[in-house]
Design an enzyme around this catalytic site. Structure first.
Site, short mmCIF file in Angstrom:
data_model
loop_
_atom_site.label_atom_id
_atom_site.label_comp_id
_atom_site.label_asym_id
_atom_site.label_seq_id
_atom_site.Cartn_x
_atom_site.Cartn_y
_atom_site.Cartn_z
CE LYS A 14 -2.26 -1.08 3.74
NZ LYS A 14 -1.64 -2.38 4.07
NE ARG A 89 -5.25 -0.34 9.75
CZ ARG A 89 -4.06 -0.38 10.27
NH1 ARG A 89 -3.90 -0.85 11.50
NH2 ARG A 89 -3.01 0.03 9.60
NE ARG A 128 6.88 -2.43 6.45
CZ ARG A 128 5.57 -2.53 6.42
NH1 ARG A 128 4.89 -2.11 5.36
NH2 ARG A 128 4.89 -3.05 7.42
NE ARG A 134 5.73 0.44 11.27
CZ ARG A 134 4.62 0.23 10.58
NH1 ARG A 134 4.49 0.70 9.37
NH2 ARG A 134 3.65 -0.49 11.10
NE ARG A 146 1.73 -4.57 11.68
CZ ARG A 146 2.76 -4.25 10.90
NH1 ARG A 146 3.97 -4.69 11.16
NH2 ARG A 146 2.58 -3.49 9.84
#
Length: 191
Positions: A14, A89, A128, A134, A146
């Site tokens: 995204k 969401r 990532r 993060r 998640r």
């Protein structure tokens, strides 16, 4: 005004695709993760509350998220449109977003969903995590949580927009440019 929801599980691409969509259609980006981090860096109560949920890999309560989104929309009254990245969401968030945007005379044009297999999602998020900084991109259990939350709690939002005739699914594996072209074709069909 063009208002697009870019949808898909964590790691679906995204963020990458939204950059291209923003440039092509001159849209203002609204990513709830960015809103949360902004509120965190400013030390707001909403930011601190959001962080407790994010740290556990859970969804932030709707009223917190909607408040942040409404604030961002109000800050940008004269734009070509918005791209919502990672939001809504839940179905109640989708209903609240539809009501919010309708009240401003600019409804949601449509949702484009990126569909990616779970093993590919996990691989992408771990990769990532090497550069994102993060912590939730580096912890295997948080990654699994998640993704599970997405399939258990978030995926029904796609059905909500599909029932309204404002939904398109794109296979999110392959060349970035080819995926972007498919996204643009779907966006044009919403106009």
């Amino acid at each position: 005004m063009l208002n697009i929801i870019l949808f898909g599980p964590p790691g679906a691409g995204k963020g990458t695709q939204s950059e291209f969509i923003i440039k092509k259609y001159n849209l203002t980006h609204i990513a709830t993760g960015d809103l949360f981090r902004k509120h965190l860096s400013e030390g707001t109560d909403l930011g601190k509350l959001a962080q407790t949920y994010m740290d556990q890999g859970k969804l932030v309560p709707d009223e917190v998220v909607i408040g942040m989104v409404d604030e961002k929309v109000k800050e940008n009254p004269n734009v070509a449109g918005f791209i919502f990245d990672g939001f809504p969401r839940t179905v109640p968030q989708a209903e609240a977003l539809d009501a919010l945007m309708a009240s401003k005379g600019t409804p949601i044009s449509g949702m484009v969903a990126l569909d990616v297999p779970v093993d590919e999602l996990e691989k992408r998020i771990k990769e990532r995590g090497k550069t994102s900084g993060r912590s939730d991109d580096q912890d295997e259990q948080k990654i699994k949580t998640r993704i599970k939350v997405y399939y258990d709690e978030t995926l029904p939002v796609a059905n909500y927009y599909e029932q309204k005739g404002r939904f398109a699914k794109i296979h999110g594996v392959g060349e970035i440019d080819a995926i972007f072209k498919q996204i643009c074709d779907k966006i044009e069909s919403f106009r």
